[in-house]
Enzyme design. Structure first.
Site, PDB file in Angstrom:
ATOM      1  N   GLU A 104      51.752 -18.362 -54.993  1.00 12.61           N
ATOM      2  CA  GLU A 104      52.277 -19.218 -55.848  1.00 12.61           C
ATOM      3  C   GLU A 104      53.634 -19.723 -54.984  1.00 12.61           C
ATOM      4  O   GLU A 104      54.322 -19.026 -53.934  1.00 12.61           O
ATOM      5  CB  GLU A 104      53.268 -18.301 -56.833  1.00 12.61           C
ATOM      6  N   ASP A 154      57.256 -21.419 -56.292  1.00 15.07           N
ATOM      7  CA  ASP A 154      57.879 -21.711 -57.825  1.00 15.07           C
ATOM      8  C   ASP A 154      59.105 -22.269 -57.620  1.00 15.07           C
ATOM      9  O   ASP A 154      60.121 -21.750 -56.981  1.00 15.07           O
ATOM     10  CB  ASP A 154      57.997 -20.269 -58.445  1.00 15.07           C
ATOM     11  N   GLU A 161      61.694 -22.136 -60.792  1.00 18.80           N
ATOM     12  CA  GLU A 161      62.056 -21.775 -62.304  1.00 18.80           C
ATOM     13  C   GLU A 161      63.493 -21.996 -62.689  1.00 18.80           C
ATOM     14  O   GLU A 161      64.559 -21.478 -62.030  1.00 18.80           O
ATOM     15  CB  GLU A 161      61.767 -20.183 -62.080  1.00 18.80           C
TER      16      GLU A 161
END
Length: 319
Positions: free
Chosen positions: A125, A127, A129
């Protein structure tokens, strides 16, 4: 798929709540960032329906103005999200996002890459966020990477932003190639993760899809879970537009080929981020990254001795 993405964050909730107290107060007047090259001007915008399909949420994924932008809604029935129609091996991936206004504690808006659906036991992953807070200017930007399913070792860094992310659209971009991963906000690098000996096992190395989601992160997102989502303020709406995805499309074999450097290799076309200019940050970009990190970063896993009594090896290399 989605449950794995959520559970991977719950693993370290307790440790995040013990982070050092933030001492820097938010400024009322937005500071002027340094000038940097605009990588988002290098790549074309893609129509939503050509590039993405619904991930979850049904009617909470809303096309607005003939698809000129997309609203993702979170209400007490569901969150929502979409994912790219293709998987990519290396590339440049970007979206302009406008975050929900007003009270948004517990809400998570994510723009990220993952292959958890294809590699459930050893996924990768990258990311972005965006974590809601009680006041709109206190939205927090969190970056993270996982490589080969190492979700037990979150590599989070957290930032305040130098603008109001609810007032207008701002660009969130990921550059990923064999040299480094760069997280950029409005083209300013906020984090660089270099591929190194220390990071070799944890460096994302398999094709990934691109996702955008909004969901309920009550158990961890705001102050370590102390501020859950208050659905009296629902629906929470994140708007997204100006999608860019320029990468090497995966040919669906079990082993990802190297991202080709010429159009005769594997039939995948040119590597859009394979040139020398993408191998390392320019001097302007380094200045911009130092400005962002010195002025707005308030948490790095490298400095969290409660979680990591022994500093992770890549931190000694400056990541």
């Amino acid at each position: 798929m989605f449950s794995i993405h959520i559970l991977s964050r719950l693993f370290f909730v307790a440790s995040l709540s013990s982070c050092a107290t933030v001492t820097r107060s938010l400024q009322h007047d937005s500071p002027i960032p340094p000038s940097v090259p605009r990588l988002t001007d290098r790549f074309s915008h893609l129509p939503f329906d050509e590039a993405f399909s619904e991930f979850f949420g049904g009617p909470n994924v809303q096309r607005v103005s003939n698809g000129s932008y997309i609203n993702l809604k979170l209400d007490n029935s569901s969150g929502s999200g979409f994912k790219s129609r293709s998987m990519y091996y290396y590339g440049f991936f970007s979206a302009a996002i406008k975050l929900p206004a007003d009270y948004s504690a517990g809400v998570v808006v994510a723009f990220y890459m993952s292959n958890a659906d294809v590699y459930p036991h050893n996924h990768d992953e990258i990311d972005f966020e965006l974590l809601g807070h009680e006041k709109r200017k206190e939205w927090v930007l969190q970056t993270n990477i996982y490589g080969n399913g190492s979700v037990g070792t979150g590599r989070e860094e957290k930032f305040y932003m130098w603008f109001d992310p609810t007032a207008d659209f701002h660009e969130y971009s990921i550059l990923w190639n064999s040299h480094h991963i760069v997280f950029l906000v409005d083209n300013i690098p906020v984090r660089e993760v270099n591929r190194s000996v220390a990071m070799s096992r944890a460096y994302p190395s398999k094709p990934m899809s691109v996702y955008a989601t909004i969901w309920d992160g009550s158990q961890w997102a705001t102050h370590g879970g102390k501020k859950p989502v208050n659905y009296k303020f629902a629906p929470f709406v994140a708007s997204l537009k100006d999608f860019e995805m320029e990468g090497c499309a995966w040919n669906q074999t079990k082993i990802a080929p190297p991202c080709p450097n010429n159009s005769q290799n594997s039939g995948l076309g040119l590597d859009p981020v394979g040139g020398q200019e993408f191998e390392e940050l320019s001097d302007q970009q380094k200045v911009g990254m130092a400005w962002a990190r010195n002025g707005f970063m308030f948490y790095s896993y490298c400095n969290d001795q409660n979680r990591f009594p022994v500093i992770p090896p890549e931190c000694k290399e400056g990541k």
